[in-house]
Design a protein around this motif. Structure first.
Motif, PDB file in Angstrom:
ATOM      1  N   HIS A  52      -1.083  12.019  48.344  1.00 30.53           N
ATOM      2  CA  HIS A  52      -1.053  10.733  47.519  1.00 30.53           C
ATOM      3  C   HIS A  52       0.430  10.285  47.278  1.00 30.53           C
ATOM      4  N   THR A  53       1.366  11.266  46.847  1.00 30.68           N
ATOM      5  CA  THR A  53       2.634  11.071  46.561  1.00 30.68           C
ATOM      6  C   THR A  53       3.541  10.135  47.660  1.00 30.68           C
ATOM      7  N   LEU A  54       3.103  10.591  48.880  1.00 29.03           N
ATOM      8  CA  LEU A  54       3.827  10.157  50.195  1.00 29.03           C
ATOM      9  C   LEU A  54       3.154   8.735  50.590  1.00 29.03           C
ATOM     10  N   SER A  55       1.909   8.860  50.214  1.00 24.89           N
ATOM     11  CA  SER A  55       1.299   7.404  50.549  1.00 24.89           C
ATOM     12  C   SER A  55       1.602   6.564  49.672  1.00 24.89           C
ATOM     13  N   ARG A 221      -9.066   4.433  37.204  1.00 25.11           N
ATOM     14  CA  ARG A 221      -9.791   4.475  38.439  1.00 25.11           C
ATOM     15  C   ARG A 221     -10.270   5.811  38.834  1.00 25.11           C
ATOM     16  N   LEU A 222      -9.981   6.866  37.825  1.00 25.85           N
ATOM     17  CA  LEU A 222     -10.228   8.119  37.928  1.00 25.85           C
ATOM     18  C   LEU A 222      -9.660   8.826  39.429  1.00 25.85           C
ATOM     19  N   ASN A 223      -8.349   8.347  39.558  1.00 21.60           N
ATOM     20  CA  ASN A 223      -7.634   8.601  40.651  1.00 21.60           C
ATOM     21  C   ASN A 223      -6.777   9.935  39.980  1.00 21.60           C
ATOM     22  N   THR A 224      -7.358  11.199  40.115  1.00 23.45           N
ATOM     23  CA  THR A 224      -6.820  12.355  39.607  1.00 23.45           C
ATOM     24  C   THR A 224      -5.297  12.629  40.172  1.00 23.45           C
ATOM     25  N   ALA A 225      -5.400  12.456  41.754  1.00 23.45           N
ATOM     26  CA  ALA A 225      -4.128  12.783  42.460  1.00 23.45           C
ATOM     27  C   ALA A 225      -3.022  11.886  42.006  1.00 23.45           C
ATOM     28  N   GLY A 226      -3.467  10.435  41.958  1.00 22.79           N
ATOM     29  CA  GLY A 226      -2.443   9.431  41.290  1.00 22.79           C
ATOM     30  C   GLY A 226      -1.688   9.984  39.887  1.00 22.79           C
ATOM     31  N   THR A 227      -2.636  10.493  39.055  1.00 22.34           N
ATOM     32  CA  THR A 227      -2.301  10.953  37.814  1.00 22.34           C
ATOM     33  C   THR A 227      -1.418  12.046  37.864  1.00 22.34           C
TER      34      THR A 227
END
Length: 274
Positions: A52-55, A221-227
Motif C-alpha cells: 500500500h505504501t508503494l502504491s 474507509r476502514l483502510n487498515t493498511a493505509g493507517t
C-alpha cells in the motif's frame, strides 16, 4: 589531550543495533499475523503495508512533507519562545512568581481540548497547527532552561561581576552555556511529542492535507493498511526530528564530543604521551 577517532566500528555498533531491533520487530509482526491468522482489516501484514505504501507513495510523501513543515515551524516557534520566556523569568523574580504557577496549571489542560478553542479563535489553516505544536515544546523548554540558569554557581557569578563584566557578558559567557545541556534534553523529548501535536492540529484545523488528514481518511474507509502506512511515516518523522536535534546538539556542544579518555592497554605506560 588525546582524542579517540570515531571509526567505522563505532558507526557499525551505533547503526547496527537499531537496525537489528527494527528487523526483529517486523519479523515478530509478520509471524504474529501468520500464526494467529489475523484478518487484514484488523492487522495488515508488513508485506501488505509495504504494497500500500508503494502504491500510494506520492500521496504519503506529500503528506509527510506537509506535516514535517508544520512540525518544523511549530517546533522552532515553541523552542525560541520558551527560551525567551525562561530568560525573562530568570531576570525578574517577580515575573517568575506570577507566571510560573500559570504555566504549571496550563499543562493540566489536554492539548486536544485547546485545539478546538484555537480553531475557533484562529480559524482553519496553518496558524492553529503551529500554536498546538509550539505549546507541546514550550513548557519543557521553559522548565529545563530555567533550571539551567538557576544551576549557575553563585561564586562564579560573583567572580565575573567583581571583574567588571556587564550583564550581557555574564549571560553570554556564563549563563548561556549552562542552558545547553538541559535545553537539548527538553528538545529531544519534545521532538517526538510535537509530532503528535502536529497530527492533532491536522485533525482539527487542517485545510492542506498532511499525515493527520490521511489517517482520518484511511480510518473512515476502514483502510487498515493505509493507517499503518501513515503510522510508519509518522515514526520516520519522529526519528528524523530527533536526529536533527541530536545533530544540532553535536554542533553547539563540541566539548561534550570532542575529547575522550584514552583507553587503557598493557602497553599504555610504554606509549608515547602527547
Amino acid at each position: 589531550m588525546y582524542t579517540e577517532p570515531f571509526g567505522w566500528r563505532g558507526w557499525l555498533l551505533r547503526l547496527g543495533g537499531p537496525m537489528v531491533a527494527l528487523v526483529l520487530v517486523v519479523l515478530a509482526w509478520d509471524l504474529a499475523v501468520r500464526w494467529f491468522d489475523i484478518p487484514a482489516y484488523v492487522l495488515p501484514s508488513p508485506e501488505r503495508t509495504l504494497d500500500h505504501t508503494l502504491s500510494d507513495w506520492d500521496t504519503l510523501w506529500e503528506g509527510f512533507r506537509i506535516t514535517f513543515l508544520t512540525f518544523l515551524m511549530g517546533f522552532l516557534l515553541g523552542a525560541v519562545s520558551g527560551f525567551a520566556f525562561a530568560v525573562l523569568m530568570d531576570m525578574s523574580s517577580w515575573v517568575r512568581s506570577v507566571l510560573y504557577p500559570i504555566l504549571i496549571a496550563s499543562q493540566a489542560v489536554p492539548v486536544i481540548a485547546i485545539s478546538a478553542a484555537l480553531t475557533i479563535w484562529l480559524g482553519f489553516g496553518l496558524a492553529p497547527k503551529l500554536v498546538i505544536v509550539a505549546l507541546v515544546v514550550f513548557f519543557p523548554v521553559v522548565v529545563n532552561v530555567l533550571d539551567g540558569l538557576n544551576s549557575v554557581d553563585r561564586d562564579m557569578l560573583n567572580l565575573v561581576k567583581s571583574m567588571g563584566a556587564s550583564r550581557a557578558k555574564i549571560f553570554r559567557y556564563v549563563k548561556l552555556p549552562a542552558t545547553y545541556t538541559p535545553l537539548f534534553s527538553a528538545l529531544k523529548l519534545s521532538a517526538t511529542f510535537s509530532v503528535t501535536g502536529a497530527v492533532i492540529g491536522e485533525w482539527t484545523a487542517s485545510t492542506s492535507g498532511g499525515l493527520g488528514a490521511y489517517l482520518l481518511q484511511a480510518n473512515s474507509r476502514l483502510n487498515t493498511a493505509g493507517t499503518f502506512s501513515a503510522i510508519v511515516f509518522l515514526a520516520l518523522l519522529g526519528v528524523v526530528s530527533f536526529l536533527l536535534v541530536v545533530g544540532a546538539e553535536y554542533l553547539m556542544t563540541p566539548w561534550r564530543n570532542g575529547s575522550k579518555a584514552r583507553r587503557w592497554s598493557r602497553r599504555y605506560w610504554r606509549d608515547d604521551k602527547p
